[in-house]
Every structure is written in C-alpha cells, then in structure tokens.
Design a protein around this motif. Sequence first.
Motif, PDB file in Angstrom:
ATOM      1  N   GLU A  35      -1.522   1.998   6.300  1.00 20.13           N
ATOM      2  CA  GLU A  35      -0.580   1.764   5.196  1.00 20.13           C
ATOM      3  C   GLU A  35      -1.319   1.294   3.943  1.00 20.13           C
TER       4      GLU A  35
ATOM      5  N   PRO B 109       4.521  -0.724  -3.082  1.00 19.89           N
ATOM      6  CA  PRO B 109       4.625  -1.072  -1.655  1.00 19.89           C
ATOM      7  C   PRO B 109       5.011  -2.526  -1.458  1.00 19.89           C
TER       8      PRO B 109
ATOM      9  N   LEU C 256       2.777  -4.658   2.799  1.00 21.51           N
ATOM     10  CA  LEU C 256       1.352  -4.625   3.137  1.00 21.51           C
ATOM     11  C   LEU C 256       0.874  -6.013   3.558  1.00 21.51           C
TER      12      LEU C 256
END
Length: 321
Positions: free
Chosen positions: A260, A182, A185
């Motif tokens: 998320e 990811p 974030l």
Amino acid sequence: MAVYTEVSDEDLAGFLAAYDIGEPTSFKGIAEGVENSNFLLHTTRGRYILTLYEKRVDPADLPFFIALMRHLAGRGVACPTPVASRAGDCLGTLAGRPAAIITFLDGVWPRRPSVEHCAALGAGLARFHAAGVDFSMERPNALGQPAWRPLFERSRERADEVSPGLAAEIDAALAALAATWPQALPRGVIHADLFPDNAFFLGTRLSGIIDFYFACTDALAYDVAICLNAWCFEPDRSFNVTKARALIAAYRSVRPLSAEEAAAIPVLARGAALRFLLTRLHDWLRVPPGALVTPKDPMEYLHKLRFHQQVADLGGYGVDS
C-alpha cells in the motif's frame, strides 16, 4: 542571515550561567535556516548550537521536539541532543524567546547530493522511522493535507503575480489530492523537512540529521515522498531516477515498504510538492521587513508537482514496485 533576534553579551552570560558547559569563547549567528535564530556557540568545553525559537514555532510544541531528539539520540540515531541545565531543564528563555542549547554535529550538508548521499539518506531515514516506533508523544502535522486549502486561501489573490494561471493550477491540484489522499498507511513520527541542508555528511557517510521543528505524526511513506522531492531533482529540474532508486532501495533495506505504501508514493510525492509550493508561495509574498533571508522560489515546486502528476507508480521513478 537567519537571525531574527539579537542576543546581548549580558543576556548570553546570564543564560549560560544556568548550564555546566564552560565559559563562552565565541558566539556568532548562523546564516542558514529560515524558521529560528541560530547561533554557533564555542565554550571552554566544546561547540554547541544555541537556538531561539521565533514566532512561527508554537511554544507548546517545543517539549515534543526536545523529547524527540533525546529519544532518537538514545536509540542510536545521529542527531543533536538537547543539553540540560543544572536544574534539569532543556528549555529556557533568552532575549524574550524560548531557547535551547543542543550539541554540535560534525559534517557538512551536500550542496549537490550524489547517488551515494541519497542512498545513505534513505537508510538513515528508515532508521529514524524505526527508532521512533516507541516514541510515546504525538504531534499532528500542522502542514498536512487538510491544511493545504486554508494555507492557499491566504495567497490565492496574489498567486498569479508569481506566475499567470498559478491559482487555477493549484486549485486543480488541491481538488485531485483531496479526492485521492491515502488515509490508512502506517503512521509514526516523521521528520517532514529532510532537505539536504538538514542532513550532515562526512564524505558520503551520513553523520547526522538536524532541524526537527516540523517533525510530527503522519504517514511514514510521506517522509519518503518529501525526500524524493528534496534529493532527487537536478538543478535543471530534471528527475534523477538513479538517485531515486538508490534512496528507496536503501530505505527498504532497513524498513520494507508495504504494498500500500509503495502504491501510494506518486500521490504522496504530489502532495509533498504541493505542500512546499504553498509554503514557499506564502513566504515569497510576505518577506518579513528587515529580515536578511531570501525566500525560496515557489516555481521550483510547481515543476516538481507537474512531474509527479505524470507518474502512475514506482516504475515511473525507476523503482520496482
């Protein structure tokens, strides 16, 4: 014992002359830690830790670490505080190494963390993250995801000496994480090495967090993933969902995870397991001559990586999304 640089009585006396902390009454090496040389210093004024920063620590990073500890202590986070000399300096030179004196924290680290320890740790980690929101300095994560492939290349040829097929398994994990890591974030200052031996407790109360020498700027949820690896596995390598549930619930009670972040935890946990597998593999294959330090087993983190690879969401850790 993790003392790589010896300090003579004369050098110690000369170094302490710059500080207003009393006369030394006892000085001995500390047998834990693998990065720096640490000493317990007793003086007529109290107890301190004297750290000599060894070659694996970049001197250019030391102002970040020192400033971070002072910032966190000023925000009420229980952590060591660097002691300034009479001239106002928190860093000096001793035995040819950068050196600092920091305050001593009471407490012991838990050899077998309980559910209560994990809950206290989770809340403490969230308070650490909250306190770092307005910390102005940044430091890139030198052991973040982009660094893993180059780090592995230094050990690839000998990886299968540790376990047959290890190189191919790491290769596959690196490729999978590069494709899924990811990128957006919430970020801030993280500890990045919050293992049980870096957290002190009085009973089940967290009395302090120590050893900030991997601290850096990265995804806050990555710190949570590191702690799942460090705190929630048992000696038989099984994952304890009760500890994980307690750690994450306590963290969320102080700093809620975004949707998320919650969704990314399994991938972050795989990355954290791989990061420690790689650094342990590197050290396992390169024990410094004469160092009385036993390298940590990289295979422990291969088993953790395999576990996380089977987890699809927070429910796999016993936690509601």
